[in-house]
Design an enzyme around this catalytic site. Sequence first.
Site, mmCIF file in Angstrom:
data_model
loop_
_atom_site.group_PDB
_atom_site.id
_atom_site.type_symbol
_atom_site.label_atom_id
_atom_site.label_comp_id
_atom_site.label_asym_id
_atom_site.label_seq_id
_atom_site.Cartn_x
_atom_site.Cartn_y
_atom_site.Cartn_z
ATOM 1 N N ALA A 71 35.395 -18.605 -90.426
ATOM 2 C CA ALA A 71 36.263 -18.659 -89.253
ATOM 3 C C ALA A 71 35.918 -17.591 -88.227
ATOM 4 O O ALA A 71 36.019 -17.830 -87.015
ATOM 5 C CB ALA A 71 37.721 -18.525 -89.684
ATOM 6 N N GLU A 93 32.883 -6.819 -89.570
ATOM 7 C CA GLU A 93 32.694 -7.322 -90.932
ATOM 8 C C GLU A 93 32.716 -6.156 -91.916
ATOM 9 O O GLU A 93 32.031 -5.141 -91.701
ATOM 10 C CB GLU A 93 31.366 -8.069 -91.015
ATOM 11 C CG GLU A 93 30.890 -8.407 -92.413
ATOM 12 C CD GLU A 93 31.908 -9.224 -93.194
ATOM 13 O OE1 GLU A 93 32.314 -8.758 -94.270
ATOM 14 O OE2 GLU A 93 32.301 -10.311 -92.725
ATOM 15 N N ARG A 104 27.213 -21.473 -99.453
ATOM 16 C CA ARG A 104 28.075 -20.638 -98.614
ATOM 17 C C ARG A 104 27.287 -19.526 -97.916
ATOM 18 O O ARG A 104 27.509 -19.244 -96.728
ATOM 19 C CB ARG A 104 29.199 -20.038 -99.461
ATOM 20 C CG ARG A 104 30.256 -19.322 -98.663
ATOM 21 C CD ARG A 104 31.372 -18.835 -99.575
ATOM 22 N NE ARG A 104 32.116 -19.937 -100.153
ATOM 23 C CZ ARG A 104 33.170 -20.517 -99.579
ATOM 24 N NH1 ARG A 104 33.581 -20.088 -98.391
ATOM 25 N NH2 ARG A 104 33.808 -21.495 -100.174
ATOM 26 N N TYR A 146 32.665 -36.941 -109.183
ATOM 27 C CA TYR A 146 33.849 -36.149 -109.514
ATOM 28 C C TYR A 146 34.388 -36.705 -110.829
ATOM 29 O O TYR A 146 34.838 -37.850 -110.891
ATOM 30 C CB TYR A 146 34.892 -36.258 -108.413
ATOM 31 C CG TYR A 146 34.393 -35.783 -107.062
ATOM 32 C CD1 TYR A 146 34.434 -34.431 -106.718
ATOM 33 C CD2 TYR A 146 33.866 -36.687 -106.136
ATOM 34 C CE1 TYR A 146 33.974 -33.995 -105.487
ATOM 35 C CE2 TYR A 146 33.403 -36.250 -104.905
ATOM 36 C CZ TYR A 146 33.455 -34.919 -104.585
ATOM 37 O OH TYR A 146 32.996 -34.483 -103.371
ATOM 38 N N ASP A 159 41.232 -19.063 -93.694
ATOM 39 C CA ASP A 159 41.862 -18.824 -94.983
ATOM 40 C C ASP A 159 42.941 -17.752 -94.925
ATOM 41 O O ASP A 159 43.803 -17.694 -95.806
ATOM 42 C CB ASP A 159 40.810 -18.410 -96.019
ATOM 43 C CG ASP A 159 39.971 -19.586 -96.509
ATOM 44 O OD1 ASP A 159 40.246 -20.716 -96.080
ATOM 45 O OD2 ASP A 159 39.049 -19.352 -97.306
#
Length: 398
Positions: free
Chosen positions: A15, A34, A102, A197, A290
């Site tokens: 984000a 950061e 990620r 799945y 988040d």
Amino acid sequence: MSKVRTALVIGGGVAGPVAGMALRRAGVEVTLYEAYPTTADGAGGSLGLAPNGLAALEIVGAADAVRALARPMPRSVMAVGRRRLDTLPTLPGLAPLQLIWRADLHRALYDRAVALGVRVEHGKRLVGAEETGSGVTARFADGTTATADILVGADGIRSTVRTLIDPDAPGPTPTGLLGFEAIADFDLRQHEGTITYAFGRRGFYLFRPHPGGGAEWGANLPHPPMTLAEARRIPNEEWLRRLLEHHAEDHPGAELIRHTDPGRLQVLGSMYMMPRVPRWHSDRMVLVGDAVHAPSNSSGQGASLAVESAVELARCLRDLPDAPSAFAAYERLRRPRVERVAARAARINGGKAAGPLARALMPLLMPIMLKTVMHPERAFGVEQRHVIAWDEPAATLG
């Protein structure tokens, strides 16, 4: 026209860089802070970007950079035990899910944000902030400070900004599951672009072919909450033993675990989701991603919703006259959508950590789930069609 000209963005995951890029496009000067010394520190595992997330990345000019590192996954299969229950229908007119590691996503977004003029400072852990009538001053653990018109909290599920806005804000809720991912030396007989799945005898797992051979798999293991450091202190060999015990009766789950070298197992730690957050903003500080809405990973929408919110926030700041009115409009636009997704994901997540009786009934329950939650034109299928109206004034919507 907005009076907001400068912004501090806290957090460099997903984000944060997107908020930086979107705010730059909205005419705001941005510095991103950061806590980690480098961009992808602490990033592990994979995630999927749904079509709505890619559509939001198009607005900030980052979609191509992400696609270059991602893999399209056009086919999803649902299975219970050894029985393949159904192929989840695709959505006409929409691109497939994009699977990306990620760390690669963080790097791509960071590089694009810097290229677009977002200044980034690493090693800056936020410890406090003071608001005034004209701005906000952030304080960092190294003793430095920074001041701007607004502060955007994109600092994740354990957000410091959230508690600065509201000291009584709720924290993340554990799902009762630990997450694991790995690559196994076990070839699957299925197309490379297929994710399965699977609800096994005692728990949920997923798998997909790995490019060049072998298989990637992920599993959720019921377990009391523990920190990532605690989970990683347990040897990978021991985690594989426990996972094999949990999935001993599952095919191909047991084979995948048996053919996994301990060095290729990623321990992702306890899984959490955010409950409803009462306050999304103060006069000068606001939350995205988040930090304010983290649905269970069952939604497949966590990263996509974070990207959407970052872009919508910038649109509201572009079009509303001041920060409080922009933040209020942003919340009106976003809260109903993200809470709807979170509620649906929680219902799915209940099946992953279900007790013995629910697991025994899973073959009967899954067809119902497919017809309701997973139907292409309901639930998450509808969510994937969402496109932000960037060129329309935010003041006319929400």
